[in-house]
Design a protein around this motif. Sequence first.
Motif, short mmCIF file in Angstrom:
data_model
loop_
_atom_site.label_atom_id
_atom_site.label_comp_id
_atom_site.label_asym_id
_atom_site.label_seq_id
_atom_site.Cartn_x
_atom_site.Cartn_y
_atom_site.Cartn_z
N LEU A 144 0.87 -1.17 0.00
CA LEU A 144 0.00 0.00 0.00
C LEU A 144 0.91 1.22 0.00
N CYS A 153 -2.57 0.37 -4.50
CA CYS A 153 -2.41 -0.99 -3.95
C CYS A 153 -1.72 -1.81 -5.03
N CYS A 218 -10.22 -1.94 -5.04
CA CYS A 218 -9.49 -1.16 -4.02
C CYS A 218 -8.98 0.16 -4.60
N LEU A 260 -8.92 3.82 4.26
CA LEU A 260 -7.71 3.05 3.93
C LEU A 260 -7.83 1.61 4.44
N ARG A 263 -10.16 -0.22 2.03
CA ARG A 263 -9.52 -0.51 0.74
C ARG A 263 -8.48 -1.62 0.89
N ALA A 264 -7.74 -1.57 2.01
CA ALA A 264 -6.74 -2.62 2.27
C ALA A 264 -7.43 -3.96 2.45
N ASP A 265 -8.57 -3.93 3.12
CA ASP A 265 -9.36 -5.15 3.33
C ASP A 265 -9.73 -5.78 1.98
N LEU A 277 1.22 -7.37 4.55
CA LEU A 277 0.73 -6.10 4.02
C LEU A 277 1.80 -5.06 4.38
N VAL A 279 3.24 -1.20 4.17
CA VAL A 279 2.87 0.19 3.88
C VAL A 279 4.11 1.01 3.65
N LEU A 293 -4.83 0.10 9.70
CA LEU A 293 -4.33 -0.92 8.78
C LEU A 293 -3.95 -2.18 9.52
N ALA A 297 -5.36 -5.85 8.69
CA ALA A 297 -4.46 -6.97 8.39
C ALA A 297 -4.73 -8.13 9.33
N LEU A 304 1.25 -6.91 9.30
CA LEU A 304 1.49 -5.56 8.77
C LEU A 304 2.97 -5.23 8.93
#
Length: 351
Positions: A144, A153, A218, A260, A263-265, A277, A279, A293, A297, A304
Amino acid sequence: MQTGPRPRKPVIGIESSCDETACAILAPDGVILAELVLSQQADHAPFGGVVPEIAARAHLAHLPGLVQQAMREAGLHFGDLGGVAASCGPGLIGGLIVGAGMAKGLALGAGLPFVAVNHLEAHALTARLPGLVAGGAPFPYLLLLLSGGHCQCVAVDGVGRYRRLGGTIDDAVGEAFDKVGKLLGLPWPGGPALERLAATGDAARHPFPQPLRGRAGCDFSFSGLKTAVAQRIAGLPSPLPPQEAADIAAGFQRAVAAVLADRADHAMAMMPEARLLVVAGGVAANAAVRAALSGAAAAHGVALVAPPVRLCTDNAVMVAWAGIERLRLGLADALDVAPRPRWPLAELSAG
Ligand code: KG4
Ligand code: ZN
């Protein structure tokens, strides 16, 4: 693309794609031997954003001295190096030309392989630096990228192998922080100051819209949120009472963090093979964003990885590291490669 020798010696990295002039030297195993960053923030702050011409001239003025200082700190001569890597895009073309020109000159003079690094790939590969994840982050993972200029993403399948899963359809998330910071009368760049202000605010007083939340895919959108903040401020007394400003900052930050996380989900659902994940980008410095986040995660059983802030924002360690990753695969570039203001990750060559 040329195949070249694998690095058995340190690699120097140069970053000049935006408003940080940076130089770093890494041992072939990724150990940092020198790490220097000169921020131009003070030069651009009076203009409320990065002025490309000022940025290019500042890179030109500072880069040679920075390279010499990095070499001194690492205790190396140019002949001790195994390669030269420089950000060659995407970014502001004037600065890219300065950095790439300097790197090519070094490579030519010292007879070293040159790597034209994609700045986004450098952000993407930072998680593989030794020490961040035990044994280095294994491929594949989800990235991300949350900065002032980029918001996307990306499925990271390998060096040079990227799939863009989604991105912003208007503003980048850092840009949204900067624009809302301006509306609140905060100094540029708005993100850090807004986070400090939000710490004293009540997020529940201003429930702002959370654009695209729950929508398939996403992609991101932040311009509607920024407009909602502007409209809220327009309906309040001017100048804005300090507590009101803090409450708005907190409400905005909560909305961004929620978007965020959502969208990450979705991105994690689109890439079930990813166990990490990662960042990157300046907005990854924001504690509320990191917390949101981390929750998203955990819900997927994914770890993360948030590198330290100095490695999330623009730096040359990531550029040197991307150079090492490419040289390890025997990938070097010809000296006539031109810097590119636009250079999507999907157009990269694979290792
Ligand atoms: O990655 P970066 O240093 O530079 C590029 O844009 O490439 O990111 C800078 C962006 C700016 O928009 C800044 O406001 C934002 O990151 N930022 C933050 C925070 N620190 C920096 N946004 C929110 N909270 C922060 N703590
Ligand atoms: Zn960047």
